[in-house]
Design an enzyme around this catalytic site. Structure first.
Site, PDB file in Angstrom:
ATOM      1  N   VAL A 163       5.871  -9.826   2.196  1.00  0.00           N
ATOM      2  CA  VAL A 163       4.894 -10.744   2.418  1.00  0.00           C
ATOM      3  C   VAL A 163       5.105 -11.926   1.901  1.00  0.00           C
ATOM      4  O   VAL A 163       4.091 -12.972   2.208  1.00  0.00           O
ATOM      5  CB  VAL A 163       3.424 -10.018   1.675  1.00  0.00           C
ATOM      6  CG1 VAL A 163       2.919  -8.967   2.930  1.00  0.00           C
ATOM      7  CG2 VAL A 163       3.665  -9.423   0.558  1.00  0.00           C
ATOM      8  N   SER A 223      -3.780 -11.008 -13.044  1.00  0.00           N
ATOM      9  CA  SER A 223      -3.295 -10.164 -13.828  1.00  0.00           C
ATOM     10  C   SER A 223      -3.703 -10.687 -14.621  1.00  0.00           C
ATOM     11  O   SER A 223      -3.920 -11.192 -15.004  1.00  0.00           O
ATOM     12  CB  SER A 223      -1.966  -9.796 -14.050  1.00  0.00           C
ATOM     13  OG  SER A 223      -1.452  -9.425 -14.951  1.00  0.00           O
ATOM     14  N   TYR A 230       6.033 -14.233 -13.525  1.00  0.00           N
ATOM     15  CA  TYR A 230       4.563 -13.026 -13.829  1.00  0.00           C
ATOM     16  C   TYR A 230       3.154 -13.706 -13.764  1.00  0.00           C
ATOM     17  O   TYR A 230       2.851 -14.263 -13.443  1.00  0.00           O
ATOM     18  CB  TYR A 230       5.067 -11.803 -14.207  1.00  0.00           C
ATOM     19  CG  TYR A 230       4.005 -11.091 -13.378  1.00  0.00           C
ATOM     20  CD1 TYR A 230       3.521 -10.139 -12.067  1.00  0.00           C
ATOM     21  CD2 TYR A 230       2.719 -10.358 -14.405  1.00  0.00           C
ATOM     22  CE1 TYR A 230       3.551 -10.037 -12.445  1.00  0.00           C
ATOM     23  CE2 TYR A 230       1.582  -9.798 -14.253  1.00  0.00           C
ATOM     24  CZ  TYR A 230       2.289  -9.034 -13.559  1.00  0.00           C
ATOM     25  OH  TYR A 230       1.198  -7.826 -12.746  1.00  0.00           O
ATOM     26  N   ALA A 250       0.799  -1.423  -0.306  1.00  0.00           N
ATOM     27  CA  ALA A 250      -0.245   0.099  -0.239  1.00  0.00           C
ATOM     28  C   ALA A 250       0.723   1.083  -0.230  1.00  0.00           C
ATOM     29  O   ALA A 250      -0.039   2.627  -0.336  1.00  0.00           O
ATOM     30  CB  ALA A 250      -1.009  -0.217   1.071  1.00  0.00           C
ATOM     31  N   ILE A 283      -2.698  -0.771 -16.775  1.00  0.00           N
ATOM     32  CA  ILE A 283      -3.004   0.428 -15.913  1.00  0.00           C
ATOM     33  C   ILE A 283      -2.278   2.039 -15.813  1.00  0.00           C
ATOM     34  O   ILE A 283      -0.788   1.129 -15.997  1.00  0.00           O
ATOM     35  CB  ILE A 283      -3.264  -0.792 -14.682  1.00  0.00           C
ATOM     36  CG1 ILE A 283      -4.298  -1.288 -14.196  1.00  0.00           C
ATOM     37  CG2 ILE A 283      -4.104   1.306 -13.762  1.00  0.00           C
ATOM     38  CD1 ILE A 283      -5.700  -0.966 -14.720  1.00  0.00           C
ATOM     39  N   ARG A 322       2.524   2.421  -2.572  1.00  0.00           N
ATOM     40  CA  ARG A 322       2.156   3.349  -3.777  1.00  0.00           C
ATOM     41  C   ARG A 322       1.841   2.990  -4.736  1.00  0.00           C
ATOM     42  O   ARG A 322       0.842   1.542  -4.470  1.00  0.00           O
ATOM     43  CB  ARG A 322       3.391   3.734  -4.773  1.00  0.00           C
ATOM     44  CG  ARG A 322       4.393   2.426  -4.231  1.00  0.00           C
ATOM     45  CD  ARG A 322       5.315   2.617  -5.155  1.00  0.00           C
ATOM     46  NE  ARG A 322       5.893   1.157  -6.113  1.00  0.00           N
ATOM     47  CZ  ARG A 322       7.165   1.036  -6.847  1.00  0.00           C
ATOM     48  NH1 ARG A 322       8.225   1.830  -6.286  1.00  0.00           N
ATOM     49  NH2 ARG A 322       7.610  -0.083  -7.243  1.00  0.00           N
ATOM     50  N   LYS A 340       0.287 -14.749 -11.516  1.00  0.00           N
ATOM     51  CA  LYS A 340      -0.865 -14.646 -11.659  1.00  0.00           C
ATOM     52  C   LYS A 340      -1.695 -15.567 -11.667  1.00  0.00           C
ATOM     53  O   LYS A 340      -2.715 -15.276 -10.790  1.00  0.00           O
ATOM     54  CB  LYS A 340      -0.591 -13.418 -11.761  1.00  0.00           C
ATOM     55  CG  LYS A 340       0.532 -11.994 -11.545  1.00  0.00           C
ATOM     56  CD  LYS A 340      -0.289 -11.816 -10.609  1.00  0.00           C
ATOM     57  CE  LYS A 340       0.328  -9.803 -10.029  1.00  0.00           C
ATOM     58  NZ  LYS A 340      -0.303  -9.710  -8.722  1.00  0.00           N
ATOM     59  N   ALA A 350       2.798 -17.229 -14.225  1.00  0.00           N
ATOM     60  CA  ALA A 350       2.993 -18.942 -13.396  1.00  0.00           C
ATOM     61  C   ALA A 350       2.496 -17.772 -12.071  1.00  0.00           C
ATOM     62  O   ALA A 350       1.524 -18.232 -11.163  1.00  0.00           O
ATOM     63  CB  ALA A 350       3.793 -19.370 -13.111  1.00  0.00           C
TER      64      ALA A 350
HETATM   65  P1  NAP Z   1       3.754  -0.920  -7.728  1.00  0.00           P
HETATM   66  O1  NAP Z   1       3.466   0.656  -8.340  1.00  0.00           O
HETATM   67  O2  NAP Z   1       5.313  -1.389  -7.616  1.00  0.00           O
HETATM   68  O3  NAP Z   1       3.799  -1.005  -5.854  1.00  0.00           O
HETATM   69  C1  NAP Z   1       3.499  -2.310  -5.747  1.00  0.00           C
HETATM   70  C2  NAP Z   1       3.934  -1.986  -3.734  1.00  0.00           C
HETATM   71  O4  NAP Z   1       4.193  -3.814  -3.355  1.00  0.00           O
HETATM   72  C3  NAP Z   1       4.889  -1.692  -3.920  1.00  0.00           C
HETATM   73  O5  NAP Z   1       4.866   0.070  -2.702  1.00  0.00           O
HETATM   74  C4  NAP Z   1       5.949  -2.228  -3.237  1.00  0.00           C
HETATM   75  O6  NAP Z   1       7.162  -2.036  -1.975  1.00  0.00           O
HETATM   76  C5  NAP Z   1       5.285  -3.258  -2.927  1.00  0.00           C
HETATM   77  N1  NAP Z   1       6.369  -4.471  -2.258  1.00  0.00           N
HETATM   78  C6  NAP Z   1       6.724  -5.116  -2.970  1.00  0.00           C
HETATM   79  N2  NAP Z   1       7.345  -6.331  -2.663  1.00  0.00           N
HETATM   80  C7  NAP Z   1       6.827  -6.551  -1.275  1.00  0.00           C
HETATM   81  C8  NAP Z   1       7.076  -7.728  -0.644  1.00  0.00           C
HETATM   82  N3  NAP Z   1       7.639  -8.186  -0.563  1.00  0.00           N
HETATM   83  N4  NAP Z   1       6.455  -7.459   0.317  1.00  0.00           N
HETATM   84  C9  NAP Z   1       5.662  -5.833   0.514  1.00  0.00           C
HETATM   85  N5  NAP Z   1       5.221  -5.235  -0.757  1.00  0.00           N
HETATM   86  C10 NAP Z   1       5.506  -5.379  -1.474  1.00  0.00           C
HETATM   87  O7  NAP Z   1       3.027  -2.450  -8.667  1.00  0.00           O
HETATM   88  P2  NAP Z   1       1.183  -1.852  -8.693  1.00  0.00           P
HETATM   89  O8  NAP Z   1       1.632  -1.630 -10.306  1.00  0.00           O
HETATM   90  O9  NAP Z   1       0.696  -0.359  -7.946  1.00  0.00           O
HETATM   91  O10 NAP Z   1       0.577  -3.313  -8.623  1.00  0.00           O
HETATM   92  C11 NAP Z   1      -0.431  -3.703  -7.274  1.00  0.00           C
HETATM   93  C12 NAP Z   1      -0.301  -4.995  -7.570  1.00  0.00           C
HETATM   94  O11 NAP Z   1      -1.306  -5.265  -9.338  1.00  0.00           O
HETATM   95  C13 NAP Z   1       0.917  -6.486  -8.349  1.00  0.00           C
HETATM   96  O12 NAP Z   1      -0.438  -7.239  -7.583  1.00  0.00           O
HETATM   97  C14 NAP Z   1       0.675  -6.131 -10.186  1.00  0.00           C
HETATM   98  O13 NAP Z   1       1.136  -7.565  -9.814  1.00  0.00           O
HETATM   99  C15 NAP Z   1      -1.253  -6.225 -10.092  1.00  0.00           C
HETATM  100  N6  NAP Z   1      -1.297  -5.606 -11.990  1.00  0.00           N
HETATM  101  C16 NAP Z   1      -0.449  -4.132 -11.821  1.00  0.00           C
HETATM  102  C17 NAP Z   1      -0.944  -3.865 -12.986  1.00  0.00           C
HETATM  103  C18 NAP Z   1      -0.630  -2.608 -14.084  1.00  0.00           C
HETATM  104  O14 NAP Z   1      -0.252  -2.061 -15.002  1.00  0.00           O
HETATM  105  N7  NAP Z   1       0.310  -1.772 -12.614  1.00  0.00           N
HETATM  106  C19 NAP Z   1      -1.296  -4.692 -14.156  1.00  0.00           C
HETATM  107  C20 NAP Z   1      -2.198  -5.968 -13.445  1.00  0.00           C
HETATM  108  C21 NAP Z   1      -1.382  -6.348 -12.375  1.00  0.00           C
HETATM  109  P3  NAP Z   1       8.448  -1.031  -2.758  1.00  0.00           P
HETATM  110  O15 NAP Z   1       7.489  -0.019  -3.109  1.00  0.00           O
HETATM  111  O16 NAP Z   1       9.101  -0.973  -1.338  1.00  0.00           O
HETATM  112  O17 NAP Z   1       9.340  -1.726  -3.206  1.00  0.00           O
END
Ligand code: NAP
Length: 245
Positions: free
Chosen positions: A62, A140, A153, A12, A186, A14, A157, A155
């Site tokens: 996590v 995803s 990724y 949460a 997104i 970012r 998801k 696998a």
């Molecule tokens: P993001 O901006 O990279 O944010 C992911 C967040 O998860 C970051 O705050 C990150 O922390 C945190 N994180 C990473 N590893 C972690 C860990 N081991 N323990 C706790 N927190 C951790 O990604 P997002 O684009 O918002 O994506 C959020 C979710 O949506 C993900 O599951 C992603 O696969 C999914 N998703 C995204 C898209 C897209 O287009 N963006 C599409 C489909 C699915 P740090 O900042 O400290 O690294």
């Protein structure tokens, strides 16, 4: 302790997770916020408190089972109940399978897939005692349809989808629903980094001819966290503007 319902959101600090936290705070949930990075989490917590709810931070990795067990105990002690769990934390380490290192395979599986086991095992134990709860996992379109360059990724998801459906069957009789969202493309720093050519190729595949917004993902999560989705479980809701029709 507050009479509001309590929601746990991972990742949460970012992006999509921060927006989900803010939306659930607007919906009236107290929020327990997780991320690796405590500084980023404080920003999200402050924005949530401005909506009039309680917000606290529970940083941990996590992918680590013991750390998840520990923060779930702390969240339970702080808030009393766990009504909603949003498993959002996720990473990418993209590359073609032929060149993918074992390290990058294992890391993506640990953060995106094992984290769901870690958080659900401990949060659902609390929800089972309450005989109520809602889990929303972030999958995803790559997990539904695959994506070249995202073997690890996709696998992880796809596993999230199997876990969601299995847990929905296990917990349905206990008043716990388990659903997933599968976002497509997104508008985030990740998609901003694509070349114009890549962006155009993607847009050609999307019925709505635009990327989604983080608000649009948070809106569907809000529905799944709220009372209007009381009879919805084991479902995967694609948020992709019609990418895969
Ligand atoms: P993001 O901006 O990279 O944010 C992911 C967040 O998860 C970051 O705050 C990150 O922390 C945190 N994180 C990473 N590893 C972690 C860990 N081991 N323990 C706790 N927190 C951790 O990604 P997002 O684009 O918002 O994506 C959020 C979710 O949506 C993900 O599951 C992603 O696969 C999914 N998703 C995204 C898209 C897209 O287009 N963006 C599409 C489909 C699915 P740090 O900042 O400290 O690294």
């Amino acid at each position: 302790m507050s009479s509001r319902k309590n929601a746990v959101i991972t990742g949460a600090g970012r992006g999509i997770g921060a927006k989900i936290a803010l939306r659930l705070a607007e919906d009236g949930f107290n929020v327990a916020l997780n991320d690796l990075n405590a500084d980023a989490l404080e920003e999200t917590a402050k924005a949530c408190r401005e909506k009039g709810v309680e917000a606290d931070i529970f940083p941990c990795d996590v992918s680590k089972h013991d750390e998840c067990e520990e923060i779930v105990k702390k969240i339970k002690a702080r808030f009393g109940t766990i009504d909603v769990l949003v498993n959002n934390a996720g990473i990418t380490r993209d590359g073609l399978l032929a060149r993918m290192s074992e390290e990058n395979y294992d890391l993506v599986i640990a953060v995106n897939q094992k984290s769901i086991f870690n958080m659900m095992k401990h949060c659902c134990a609390v929800m089972m005692k309450q005989r109520s709860g809602k889990v929303i996992n972030v999958s995803s379109v790559a997990g539904l349809h695959g994506n070249a360059g995202q073997f690890n990724y996709s696998a992880s998801k796809a596993a999230v989808i199997g876990m969601t459906k299995s847990a929905a069957k296990e917990f349905g009789s206990r008043g716990i629903t388990v659903n997933a969202v599968a976002p497509g493309f997104i508008q985030t720093p990740m998609t901003d980094a694509l070349t114009e050519e890549q962006k155009q190729a993607i847009l050609n595949l999307i019925a709505m001819k635009r990327y989604g917004t983080v608000e649009e993902v948070a809106g569907v999560v809000s529905f799944l966290a709220g009372d209007d989705s009381a009879y919805v479980t084991g479902q995967i809701i694609e948020i992709s503007g019609g990418l895969s029709m």
